[in-house]
Write an enzyme that holds these catalytic residues in place. Structure first.
Site, mmCIF file in Angstrom:
data_model
loop_
_atom_site.group_PDB
_atom_site.id
_atom_site.type_symbol
_atom_site.label_atom_id
_atom_site.label_comp_id
_atom_site.label_asym_id
_atom_site.label_seq_id
_atom_site.Cartn_x
_atom_site.Cartn_y
_atom_site.Cartn_z
ATOM 1 N N TYR A 1 -3.342 0.260 10.437
ATOM 2 C CA TYR A 1 -3.210 -0.293 9.090
ATOM 3 C C TYR A 1 -1.799 -0.075 8.556
ATOM 4 O O TYR A 1 -1.170 -0.996 8.012
ATOM 5 C CB TYR A 1 -4.233 0.377 8.172
ATOM 6 N N SER B 1 0.864 -1.174 0.000
ATOM 7 C CA SER B 1 0.000 0.000 0.000
ATOM 8 C C SER B 1 0.903 1.226 0.000
ATOM 9 O O SER B 1 2.069 1.141 0.398
ATOM 10 C CB SER B 1 -0.879 0.007 1.260
#
Length: 253
Positions: A157, A144
């Protein structure tokens, strides 16, 4: 120049939808033997059937990456069915909370860790064990932009996605002499099915995600799939240990 996956065996984890499905379908078009894996058995079967309908070779397998035995069984099934694993695509990840870490429950933190980090570890572990026996391979993980830079209200996250980049880079060093390349793709805000549904409810929902994106738009699932396909292919034969941003320039800041 067209990448060719002809006669390669590719395991695509998370191929039930989104960029995973697009990647699996393209591998099938390019002549790969594709093991389509997803937690949703019906979605995995649907993807495999579409590959076969288009003249490709594919099988499906239901797998929850939180379960080590299921991941091992998936990789064993791939080897039993096709003899080896040449390519491992690990599209593994979830984000349960968009808030600061004081408001993330321990249960949600554990869930993100179990899927994003430990699930990725399971996939890599058993792909690597199979590829070492074969003497070569290519693994591409789903990272990501949150693997590369800190993001507001995504601390838990980010912690798991930084770990994905770290595992990718470390394993790339450990297995370079085994002729195994390991990279990860790091998307920015993506036009996922969930995002489409959110935008239908609130057209302004995107504003909070696009404020830090220089291009001012979401990354398309096809664009993310293109990066997976390239890094997995022989066109990227000199590339290992890379966390490749597909983020509209976010990581350039």
């Amino acid at each position: 120049m067209k990448q060719s996956m002809k006669d390669k065996v590719a395991v695509v984890v998370g191929a039930g939808g989104g960029s995973g499905r697009i990647t699996a379908l393209e591998f099938g078009r390019q002549g790969a033997m594709v093991v389509v894996a997803d937690m949703d058995e019906e979605k995995a079967k649907s993807c495999a059937e579409e590959i076969k309908k288009n003249g490709g070779n594919a099988v499906s397998f239901a797998c929850n990456v939180r379960n080590e035995d299921e991941v091992k069984a998936l990789m064993d099934y791939a080897v039993d069915t096709y003899g080896r694993i040449d390519v491992g695509i690990n599209i593994v990840g979830t984000n349960t909370d968009f808030t600061d870490i004081t408001e993330v429950s321990s249960e949600n933190f554990d869930l993100m860790y179990e899927i994003n980090q430990r699930g990725m570890y399971y996939c890599m572990k058993y792909e690597l064990l199979a590829m070492k026996k074969n003497g070569k391979g290519s693994i591409v993980n789903m990272g990501s932009v949150g693997s590369l830079v800190g993001q507001r209200k995504q601390g838990a996250y980010n912690a798991t996605k930084f770990a994905v980049a770290g595992m990718t880079k470390s394993a790339a060093l450990d297995f370079a002499q085994d002729n195994i390349r390991i990279n990860c793709v790091c998307p920015g805000p993506m036009m996922s099915d969930g995002m489409k549904a959110a935008l239908e409810k609130d057209p302004n929902f995107a504003d909070q995600y696009l404020v830090d994106v220089p291009t001012g738009r979401f990354v398309e699932q096809q664009e993310v799939a293109n990066a997976f396909i390239f890094l997995a292919s022989d066109l990227a034969s000199g590339i290992t240990g890379v966390a490749l941003p597909v983020d509209g320039g976010m990581a350039a800041d």
